[in-house]
Design an enzyme around this catalytic site. Structure first.
Site, mmCIF file in Angstrom:
data_model
loop_
_atom_site.group_PDB
_atom_site.id
_atom_site.type_symbol
_atom_site.label_atom_id
_atom_site.label_comp_id
_atom_site.label_asym_id
_atom_site.label_seq_id
_atom_site.Cartn_x
_atom_site.Cartn_y
_atom_site.Cartn_z
ATOM 1 C CG HIS A 1 51.055 -3.854 71.057
ATOM 2 N ND1 HIS A 1 50.522 -5.100 71.081
ATOM 3 C CD2 HIS A 1 53.056 -3.747 70.232
ATOM 4 C CE1 HIS A 1 52.176 -5.607 70.373
ATOM 5 N NE2 HIS A 1 52.772 -4.063 70.151
ATOM 6 C CB SER B 1 55.835 -5.806 67.463
ATOM 7 O OG SER B 1 55.691 -4.242 68.602
#
Length: 207
Positions: free
Chosen positions: A160, A119
């Site tokens: 995501h 991330s």
């Protein structure tokens, strides 16, 4: 030889990582959870730590926000891999630049040490992280003015993609920058494997 494994949710693609990295038993990992330090939700850090430990790897924690310069230098040098967790990308960049760790990491990666980014840890590999403002808050690094990042890759990871709770944020980045930046969206079940200048997407998009 540049090797990077970039993911949205590391624990969800750990099997892909093992295919890429091979046997990690007894491998030592500089484990950098710094980006998560300013977040309320940080289960993903524990999940990543557990995944490494279950395969017999050694975890050497390095929080850039509290470590001494010598500790940063020594840990990045002695361990075989570098893992950078998710969290706030702007806070991460501030600590990377403030401590000089950014330059050290760049040198180690260019010399062949494997980099694992989850991330925020994946987004920080881009040339610049200004695009991240639609996903992360600048409030955690209010004095940060220069968004130049690690520049390890020539694309911009959008993690995501289609995954709660980042559906709108990821789409906003794509809508805003798709014509000006080489974006690379990945969902929680995909990973980007980089070997030198070769980039491969693994996993199946489940959005």
């Amino acid at each position: 030889m540049k090797k990077l494994f970039l993911a949205s949710s590391f624990a969800d693609v750990f099997d892909l990582f093992l295919d890429f990295a091979g046997n990690i038993q007894n491998k030592s990992i500089t484990f950098i959870p710094t980006a998560s330090k300013v977040e309320e939700v940080k289960f993903y850090v524990d999940d990543a730590r557990s995944a490494f430990l279950q395969q017999g790897a050694f975890i050497d924690e390095l929080d850039l926000s509290t470590a001494s310069p010598s500790e940063i230098t020594d840990k990045l040098a002695k361990n075989e891999m570098i893992y950078v967790s998710g969290g706030n990308t702007f806070f991460l960049l501030r600590e990377l630049t403030r401590t000089g760790a950014a330059q050290l990491i760049q040198q180690h990666i260019q010399a062949g040490k494997m980099y694992i980014g989850e991330s925020a840890g994946a987004m920080i590999t881009a040339p610049n992280i200004d695009y991240v403002k639609y996903m992360d808050s600048l409030d955690q690094a209010p004095m940060l003015r220069d968004f130049t990042a690690l520049n390890l890759v020539d694309f911009y990871v959008v993690p995501h993609y289609t995954n709660f709770p980042f559906v709108e944020a990821a789409q906003k980045i794509i809508d805003t920058y798709s014509t000006t930046l080489p974006l690379q969206p990945i969902d929680n079940h995909q990973a980007i494997l980089v070997n030198n200048e070769t980039k491969i997407i693994r996993g199946n998009h489940k959005g």
